[in-house]
Design a protein around this motif. Structure first.
Motif, PDB file in Angstrom:
ATOM      1  N   THR A  89      31.029  37.557  42.283  1.00 13.79           N
ATOM      2  CA  THR A  89      32.044  36.619  41.797  1.00 13.79           C
ATOM      3  C   THR A  89      32.539  37.009  40.410  1.00 13.79           C
ATOM      4  O   THR A  89      33.708  36.780  40.070  1.00 13.79           O
ATOM      5  CB  THR A  89      31.470  35.196  41.760  1.00 13.79           C
ATOM      6  OG1 THR A  89      30.253  35.197  40.997  1.00 13.79           O
ATOM      7  CG2 THR A  89      31.210  34.669  43.153  1.00 13.79           C
ATOM      8  N   ALA A  90      31.649  37.608  39.607  1.00 17.37           N
ATOM      9  CA  ALA A  90      32.037  38.014  38.255  1.00 17.37           C
ATOM     10  C   ALA A  90      33.117  39.094  38.305  1.00 17.37           C
ATOM     11  O   ALA A  90      34.122  39.026  37.591  1.00 17.37           O
ATOM     12  CB  ALA A  90      30.825  38.511  37.477  1.00 17.37           C
ATOM     13  N   LEU A  91      32.907  40.131  39.190  1.00 15.51           N
ATOM     14  CA  LEU A  91      33.896  41.197  39.302  1.00 15.51           C
ATOM     15  C   LEU A  91      35.202  40.690  39.912  1.00 15.51           C
ATOM     16  O   LEU A  91      36.294  41.059  39.476  1.00 15.51           O
ATOM     17  CB  LEU A  91      33.332  42.346  40.130  1.00 15.51           C
ATOM     18  CG  LEU A  91      32.254  43.203  39.457  1.00 15.51           C
ATOM     19  CD1 LEU A  91      31.717  44.247  40.424  1.00 15.51           C
ATOM     20  CD2 LEU A  91      32.831  43.892  38.215  1.00 15.51           C
ATOM     21  N   GLU A  92      35.060  39.839  40.934  1.00 19.27           N
ATOM     22  CA  GLU A  92      36.263  39.286  41.555  1.00 19.27           C
ATOM     23  C   GLU A  92      37.040  38.443  40.550  1.00 19.27           C
ATOM     24  O   GLU A  92      38.268  38.501  40.478  1.00 19.27           O
ATOM     25  CB  GLU A  92      35.880  38.448  42.783  1.00 19.27           C
ATOM     26  CG  GLU A  92      37.053  37.850  43.521  1.00 19.27           C
ATOM     27  CD  GLU A  92      37.934  38.874  44.202  1.00 19.27           C
ATOM     28  OE1 GLU A  92      39.044  38.509  44.638  1.00 19.27           O
ATOM     29  OE2 GLU A  92      37.513  40.057  44.304  1.00 19.27           O
ATOM     30  N   GLN A 147      38.947  40.727  38.209  1.00 20.69           N
ATOM     31  CA  GLN A 147      40.189  41.250  38.787  1.00 20.69           C
ATOM     32  C   GLN A 147      41.239  40.148  38.919  1.00 20.69           C
ATOM     33  O   GLN A 147      42.421  40.346  38.607  1.00 20.69           O
ATOM     34  CB  GLN A 147      39.906  41.877  40.151  1.00 20.69           C
ATOM     35  CG  GLN A 147      39.022  43.120  40.075  1.00 20.69           C
ATOM     36  CD  GLN A 147      38.793  43.752  41.438  1.00 20.69           C
ATOM     37  OE1 GLN A 147      39.489  43.455  42.395  1.00 20.69           O
ATOM     38  NE2 GLN A 147      37.801  44.631  41.514  1.00 20.69           N
ATOM     39  N   LYS A 148      40.767  38.984  39.383  1.00 17.55           N
ATOM     40  CA  LYS A 148      41.704  37.880  39.532  1.00 17.55           C
ATOM     41  C   LYS A 148      42.222  37.418  38.165  1.00 17.55           C
ATOM     42  O   LYS A 148      43.346  36.939  38.043  1.00 17.55           O
ATOM     43  CB  LYS A 148      41.020  36.702  40.241  1.00 17.55           C
ATOM     44  CG  LYS A 148      40.812  36.908  41.737  1.00 17.55           C
ATOM     45  CD  LYS A 148      42.140  36.904  42.485  1.00 17.55           C
ATOM     46  CE  LYS A 148      41.930  36.842  43.996  1.00 17.55           C
ATOM     47  NZ  LYS A 148      41.334  38.053  44.547  1.00 17.55           N
ATOM     48  N   GLN A 149      41.368  37.577  37.127  1.00 15.74           N
ATOM     49  CA  GLN A 149      41.798  37.218  35.787  1.00 15.74           C
ATOM     50  C   GLN A 149      42.971  38.088  35.354  1.00 15.74           C
ATOM     51  O   GLN A 149      43.919  37.606  34.740  1.00 15.74           O
ATOM     52  CB  GLN A 149      40.629  37.363  34.799  1.00 15.74           C
ATOM     53  CG  GLN A 149      40.926  36.906  33.385  1.00 15.74           C
ATOM     54  CD  GLN A 149      40.989  35.392  33.286  1.00 15.74           C
ATOM     55  OE1 GLN A 149      40.369  34.696  34.082  1.00 15.74           O
ATOM     56  NE2 GLN A 149      41.759  34.891  32.323  1.00 15.74           N
ATOM     57  N   LEU A 166      45.847  36.895  37.193  1.00 14.70           N
ATOM     58  CA  LEU A 166      46.274  35.619  36.610  1.00 14.70           C
ATOM     59  C   LEU A 166      47.126  35.858  35.372  1.00 14.70           C
ATOM     60  O   LEU A 166      48.159  35.194  35.171  1.00 14.70           O
ATOM     61  CB  LEU A 166      45.046  34.792  36.260  1.00 14.70           C
ATOM     62  CG  LEU A 166      45.262  33.396  35.665  1.00 14.70           C
ATOM     63  CD1 LEU A 166      44.186  32.448  36.126  1.00 14.70           C
ATOM     64  CD2 LEU A 166      45.284  33.442  34.136  1.00 14.70           C
ATOM     65  N   GLU A 167      46.693  36.811  34.533  1.00 15.49           N
ATOM     66  CA  GLU A 167      47.456  37.081  33.317  1.00 15.49           C
ATOM     67  C   GLU A 167      48.841  37.613  33.649  1.00 15.49           C
ATOM     68  O   GLU A 167      49.831  37.237  33.004  1.00 15.49           O
ATOM     69  CB  GLU A 167      46.679  38.077  32.442  1.00 15.49           C
ATOM     70  CG  GLU A 167      45.395  37.491  31.865  1.00 15.49           C
ATOM     71  CD  GLU A 167      44.548  38.526  31.156  1.00 15.49           C
ATOM     72  OE1 GLU A 167      44.965  39.709  31.136  1.00 15.49           O
ATOM     73  OE2 GLU A 167      43.481  38.174  30.617  1.00 15.49           O
ATOM     74  N   ILE A 168      48.901  38.486  34.678  1.00 19.04           N
ATOM     75  CA  ILE A 168      50.214  39.005  35.109  1.00 19.04           C
ATOM     76  C   ILE A 168      51.075  37.865  35.649  1.00 19.04           C
ATOM     77  O   ILE A 168      52.270  37.769  35.349  1.00 19.04           O
ATOM     78  CB  ILE A 168      50.030  40.107  36.165  1.00 19.04           C
ATOM     79  CG1 ILE A 168      49.317  41.320  35.543  1.00 19.04           C
ATOM     80  CG2 ILE A 168      51.375  40.514  36.755  1.00 19.04           C
ATOM     81  CD1 ILE A 168      48.949  42.385  36.551  1.00 19.04           C
ATOM     82  N   THR A 169      50.447  36.989  36.456  1.00 17.31           N
ATOM     83  CA  THR A 169      51.175  35.845  37.004  1.00 17.31           C
ATOM     84  C   THR A 169      51.659  34.935  35.888  1.00 17.31           C
ATOM     85  O   THR A 169      52.790  34.442  35.914  1.00 17.31           O
ATOM     86  CB  THR A 169      50.280  35.055  37.971  1.00 17.31           C
ATOM     87  OG1 THR A 169      49.827  35.921  39.023  1.00 17.31           O
ATOM     88  CG2 THR A 169      51.035  33.884  38.574  1.00 17.31           C
TER      89      THR A 169
END
Length: 554
Positions: free
Chosen positions: A188-191, A194-196, A199-202
């Motif tokens: 979950t930390a790695l996911e 990546q999702k972070q 999220l920043e791009i979004t």
């Protein structure tokens, strides 16, 4: 002295070292430490053969110690509860949205940490044993978590530290070996990492979109102000122009009235003078006639001969007006001339009014709207249209509120009107169409043309038929085929047969579309041009007994 002790009393001195809350029913064990009765009574559940240990100093007792109620601590606790400084100043009570301490009784403090081993959230007071006791060294402390139990797998009761990309859900390590075996998994930390990034791009995209929309709102606000200002100025200028026209008309009216009155005065004066002259001459002639009558009866021949030459002289006669008066028209010709001027002025105003109205409807600050794609979207622009009785061919009969035209076998009685079609079985709508409009025509079997035309289309001759000129566009509908006609050029079309035809007009965009309407809408033909005047809907029905109706849409 007692009061000073109460003011200087440290609240932690009257707290239970087990629950870390104010002592409730305080009791003291032989080593001198005090606890809540409910906290220390757990000794009763222990094995009678085991040693009893003080939770604070760890002193052991071979037999269960007597629990002595501490009257002094009880008084101190009650005093502390009533004191305005009873709650620790450096701790915060939990409010809505905070994670509350699970150990606090009564009003709960805000949690400082959550323990993934204990599955409990602790405030600053109750978390201290995790920092001080070696027994808690391996416990995992994290930032306070809401719904802590939901972080554990409902099947294996393990912390969900794995993210299954295949099923897009969080799972525990045992799930990876069970129903998620072979799936694409990651911690979950790695996911999260990546999702972070995603999220920043979004967020960047959203922030950019917000900036663009804010610029758009600013531009639209400026456009609103400009639009309202322009409309207000146009109204003001129009009022000035029409007021000026009204003043000109009033001045012309006054001039005509003044001319009429002046001419009236001059002619009345002439007529009166002539009348007075004639009346004076009549008086003189009657006197002369009376004298001559008397002379004719005299018996004195000498007097007669001497008087007659004088009496027989008659003054020069005034011309009698009955010989040279014009027919008694008087000022009727003036009224006729003013009436003719009115008709010409109304014709000019009506012609110019259509141009003015078109210019008003051409104001469209936004980009053209895309053409609707479903019947529900088309119906948003539906118009209730009726046929103008003054345009109807004498062989057509109108019904259903002037929406239906039927070809009759006998010529109908219609008043003479310059707008009436005389050579083709057709009629135009009373309403002029600008902007976006949609209407439907229901036809009987046979032949019908669904058309649009400018109002100044010819009303007589072969060129007056819809589609036979450059002033109209017509969709011919027959039982087996369709065609489009404009400027006398006819083009065959293909499409599903239907008794109903839909027409969509976007006057500003110069778009005219014909659709076959059934359970679905099928485009038969689209015209792209520039419309210079308001358009009128038209119907052309070919044979006796056939009919076409402008549908009443809801």
């Amino acid at each position: 002295m007692g009061s000073e002790m109460t003011l200087q009393l440290d609240p932690e001195k009257v707290c239970c070292s087990i629950c870390l809350d104010l002592l409730q029913d305080p009791v003291t064990v032989p080593c001198g430490h005090s606890y809540c009765l409910s906290c220390i009574k757990g000794w009763d559940e222990e094995d009678q053969t085991s040693l009893y240990s003080c939770p604070q100093c760890k002193q052991t007792f071979t037999s269960r110690p007597a629990l002595v109620k501490s009257a002094m601590f009880a008084d101190l606790v009650e005093t502390q509860k009533k004191s305005p400084t009873a709650a620790p100043a450096d701790h915060c009570y939990s409010t809505a949205g905070d994670v509350a301490c699970d150990f606090c009784r009564g009003k709960k403090l805000k949690a400082l940490k959550s323990c993934l081993v204990c599955r409990v959230s602790y405030c600053e007071l109750h978390i201290q044993p995790h920092y001080e006791s070696p027994a808690f060294l391996k416990h995992k402390l994290v930032e306070p978590l809401k719904n802590l139990q939901e972080k554990f797998c409902s099947r294996h009761d393990e912390l969900m530290k794995i993210f299954c990309r295949s099923d897009q859900q969080t799972i525990c390590i045992l799930c990876c070996m069970d129903e998620h075996k072979g799936h694409d998994t990651i911690t979950t930390a790695l996911e999260r990492s990546q999702k972070q990034c995603e999220l920043e791009i979004t967020q960047q995209k959203i922030q950019k979109r917000i900036q663009d929309r804010e610029k758009g709102v600013k531009v639209l606000q400026q456009e609103l102000e400009a639009l309202n200002g322009s409309a207000d100025k146009a109204v003001e200028d129009s009022e000035k122009i029409f007021t000026e026209l009204i003043r000109v008309l009033e001045k012309r009216c006054s001039d005509v009235e003044q001319q009429i009155r002046s001419q009236q005065e001059a002619e009345v004066s002439r007529v009166r003078k002539l009348k007075e002259k004639l009346e004076q001459e009549i008086t003189e002639l009657r006197a002369k006639d009376s004298e001559l009558g008397q002379l004719s009866h005299t018996h004195d021949h000498i007097q007669f001969l001497q008087t007659y030459p004088v009496l027989s002289q008659v003054s020069e006669a005034t011309d009698c007006p009955s010989f040279y008066l014009h027919p008694l028209q008087h000022f009727n010709d003036v009224t006729a001339a003013v009436s003719e001027a009115r008709h010409k002025l109304l014709d000019i105003l009506n012609e110019q009014w259509m141009k003015i109205s078109l210019k008003v409807t051409e104001v469209d600050v936004l980009l053209p709207q895309p053409e609707p794609s479903t019947r529900e979207e088309f119906l948003k622009y539906s118009r209730q249209i009726t046929l103008d009785p003054n345009t109807v061919n004498p062989w057509l009969s109108l019904s259903k509120g002037n929406r239906k035209a039927t070809v009759m076998r006998e010529k109908q009685v219609h008043s003479s009107h310059p707008d009436r079609f005389t050579d083709w079985l057709q009629a135009l709508s009373a309403e002029g169409l600008t902007g976006r409009s949609y209407w439907e025509v229901e036809r009987s079997s046979g032949g019908v043309s669904v058309a649009v035309a400018y109002k100044d289309i010819s009303r007589t001759g072969s060129e007056s038929g819809f589609g036979n000129n450059d002033r109209s566009w017509a969709l011919g509908c027959f039982d087996m085929s369709y065609y489009i006609r404009h400027n006398n050029i006819r083009t065959l079309l293909s499409g599903p047969q239907s008794s109903r035809v839909g027409v969509y007009l976007d006057h500003k965009a110069g778009t005219l579309s014909f659709y076959s309407v059934s359970e679905t809408m099928t485009l038969l033909h689209r015209v792209q041009t520039t419309f210079t005047q308001p358009l009128h809907a038209g119907l052309w029905v070919y044979w006796a007994g056939d009919a076409a109706e402008l549908c009443e849409l809801k």
